[in-house]
Write a protein that holds these residues in place. Structure first.
Motif: not given
Lengths: 212, 429
Positions: B48-49, B123, B185
């Motif tokens: 995800r990051d 994000y 995140s």
């Protein structure tokens, strides 16, 4: 009521054993005498339908045990035959009362704790109902196993050496109790024993030692 | 009185032996569950990051270090790169978006990141309160930072370096102007500000040491104002540094690049690495490499957990089988009381299932509890925050375990009980 006729049995590899014929009417009590190893227990097992004979017939009430098998035989035994084992065989993980209700359950009868307590009361151990077998004395455990044998109101009560582990006073007491309970159910009572003390307590006797 | 009670009475009766193999099964399942939770959450978090970041351009060094420091904010950066050099790549036609990052300071262990609002958008950060930064020395904080005690409108000072104990920029306090909602995140652990803030602090830092005048400082202010103002309009160029009047001597730490087309993946990294003094690193590749390194130990632990479960299954099997030796009488007695063979088998099976189901459920519970405990004890500011309070689809197969283990363990004893010769057993031969 109980008729064992021309029965031959065989354990695994040993030769056939011929058992004497037995014929008892309802309410009759009989001792099965003889030294250890003469076939008393075998005869009891045949009468209980625990051991299937090679030949011959075993009738309990109006049923030929050799003609039924499996679940039907187990069910019939549970409802009609009460067995007092030499080693008692109370189930250690169940209380005394539960041992009796388990007998009702296994026989497919409705579970009736009141009737189970009444059976314990008849044998004078109602106060032990919630104890485990390990917490009972030998004499109390003996009574508990008799109570379990009669809780379903059997037509045939079989007892294997019920007095061998008891002192004189208790031996006669247990014998009396068995006779009383058999009379109460109007059941056939067959006691296997090598105990000389019990020899004259019951009139009807079959001596296997003499027969062979 | 019924089959269930007949079975459970015996389970209770043999507490010691039963609790031993319950323990083994519980531990095995707990370890597998914990591993599953941890590895899923770590790899999920890593993915995800790095999502949407195709390439990172930074100073030469270890590519893994570059990714760790700029994408995951875990390691220290490889160094700084000149802004004009970075800018050249930001305007490359193959680049759709380039987000500049400038690292160097922290507060309470949370990194202060000089960047553009593009990072927040990247994000999908939403403001919980306040607004985005517009002036230098204005900061927007992530959800974890807010949880650690920083509040809206609160001033705070940066500490030089990425860990505690550095030089305190006491004369240049920041002010919190916005708080972000949790995104799950890395954004949650960051303090975001404009690039200019970072430059200003370190320029001023330099000035102080050089005993320089305050004019340069002042110039910076005007220039910052223009740049952030332009960003505020939404029609910002990819790089704030592209605004007129930017200082070519300025440096940033890295550029997060999003390709315009997948074709860029083939050419761009190689171009950067060969045609400049900069380094290009690809998060997807480095993350895979990292997981591979970690994967080895996950696999080892998984094998260990497997061994534990097999041991537990074996011990359940041995325990049940041994219990059969004494249990044979009980079961034969039940038969003599009228119970059929089927019942006896059912009793054993229920026992095995009850034990292994209890072991499995306890294990799942313990595993979740352990991960939750680790998650709470671990410093959330520097790692992935683990939670034991989530359920994964991957845990479903674990629920099948008791059925399999219990059935296998009960199989042979049940077969023996089924075949047992009542007369022989009861006469104690």
């Amino acid at each position: 009521m109980l008729a064992i006729d021309a029965v031959e049995v065989r354990y695994a590899a040993s030769p056939k054993i011929k058992l004497p014929s037995v014929k008892l009417a309802a309410g009759e009590h009989c001792l099965l005498l003889g030294p250890s190893g003469c076939g008393k227990t075998t005869l009891l097992h045949v009468a209980a339908g625990l051991l299937k004979p090679e030949s011959g017939s075993v009738r309990v009430a109006d049923t030929d045990l050799t003609s039924i098998a499996g679940t039907a035989l187990d069910r019939f035994r549970g409802r009609n035959i009460g067995i007092v084992f030499q080693r008692l065989h109370l189930i250690p993980s169940l209380t005394i009362l539960q041992n009796l209700t388990a007998a009702q359950y296994c026989a497919g009868l409705p579970i009736d704790p009141a009737a189970a307590r009444a059976a314990l009361a008849r044998l004078g151990i109602e106060n032990k109902a919630d104890r485990f077998p390990a917490q009972l004395s030998q004499g109390q455990a003996q009574r508990a196993s008799i109570a379990r044998a009669i809780v379903n109101g059997p037509q045939l009560i079989l007892a294997d050496e019920p007095t061998s582990a008891l002192d004189d006073a208790n031996a006669m007491l247990v014998l009396d109790l068995l006779v009383q309970q058999a009379q109460a159910c109007n059941a056939v009572l067959l006691i296997a024993t090598h105990d000389a003390r019990t020899k004259y307590a019951i009139d009807l006797r079959i001596d296997l030692g003499a027969a062979s | 009185m019924n089959l269930m009670r007949l079975s459970l009475a015996d389970v209770r009766h043999r507490k010691l032996a039963n609790s031993l193999h319950l323990l083994l099964l519980t531990l095995g399942v707990a370890i597998i569950t914990a591993l599953l939770l941890i590895s899923t959450q770590i790899s999920g978090r890593l993915e995800r990051d790095a999502d949407g970041i195709d390439m990172v351009i930074g100073a030469k060094g270890s590519p893994l270090q570059l990714i760790l420091s700029t994408v995951y904010h875990l390691d220290i950066p490889t160094g700084n790169i000149p802004l004009d050099e970075a800018n050249r790549w930001a305007h490359n036609p193959m680049v759709a978006q380039a987000i500049p990052l400038s690292l160097g300071d922290n507060t309470k262990g949370f990194r202060i990141v000089g960047t553009t609002p593009d990072l927040v958008q990247h994000y999908h950060g939403q403001l919980q309160g306040g607004r985005l930064w517009q002036q230098p020395m204005e900061a927007v904080i992530g959800a974890e930072v807010a949880k650690a005690g920083l509040k809206l409108d609160q001033p705070f000072v940066g500490v030089h370096g990425l860990g505690a104990g550095g030089h305190v920029h006491a004369d240049h306090p920041y002010k919190v102007v916005g708080v972000l909602q949790p995104t799950g995140s890395v954004l949650d652990r960051l303090i975001l500000t404009s690039l200019d803030s970072v430059w200003e602090i370190h320029a001023a830092h330099q000035h102080h040491h050089d005993a320089d005048d305050h004019d340069g400082d002042h110039d910076d202010h005007d220039e910052d104002h223009d740049a952030s103002h332009a960003e505020g309009q939404g029609a910002a160029p990819p790089m704030p540094g592209a605004a007129p009047g930017y200082d070519p001597s300025k440096e940033i730490t890295a550029l997060l690049i999003h390709y315009r087309s997948p074709l860029a993946a083939i050419a761009l990294p190689r171009m950067v690495n060969s045609q400049s003094m900069l380094q290009a690193a690809v998060p997807a590749f480095e993350t895979a490499r990292l997981l591979q390194l970690l994967g080895l130990s996950f696999d080892t632990l998984r094998a260990l957990a497997g061994v534990l479960i097999v041991t537990a299954a074996l011990s359940a099997f041995v325990a049940l089988y041994n219990a059969m030796e004494t249990r044979q009488y009980d079961l034969a007695v039940l038969r003599s009381l009228g119970a059929s063979r089927g019942w006896v088998v059912a009793i054993l099976w229920i026992q095995a299932l009850v034990l292994s189901a209890a072991g499995t459920l306890l294990g799942l519970l313990l595993g979740h509890l352990a991960v939750e405990t680790i998650g709470r004890l671990a410093n959330t500011a520097r790692g992935v925050d683990l939670s034991g309070l989530v359920l994964l689809w991957e845990e479903l197969p674990i629920l099948l375990l008791p059925l399999v283990v219990g059935t296998v363990a009960a199989l042979i004893p049940a077969w023996r009980a089924y075949r047992t010769d009542l007369a022989t057993t009861l006469s104690g031969a």
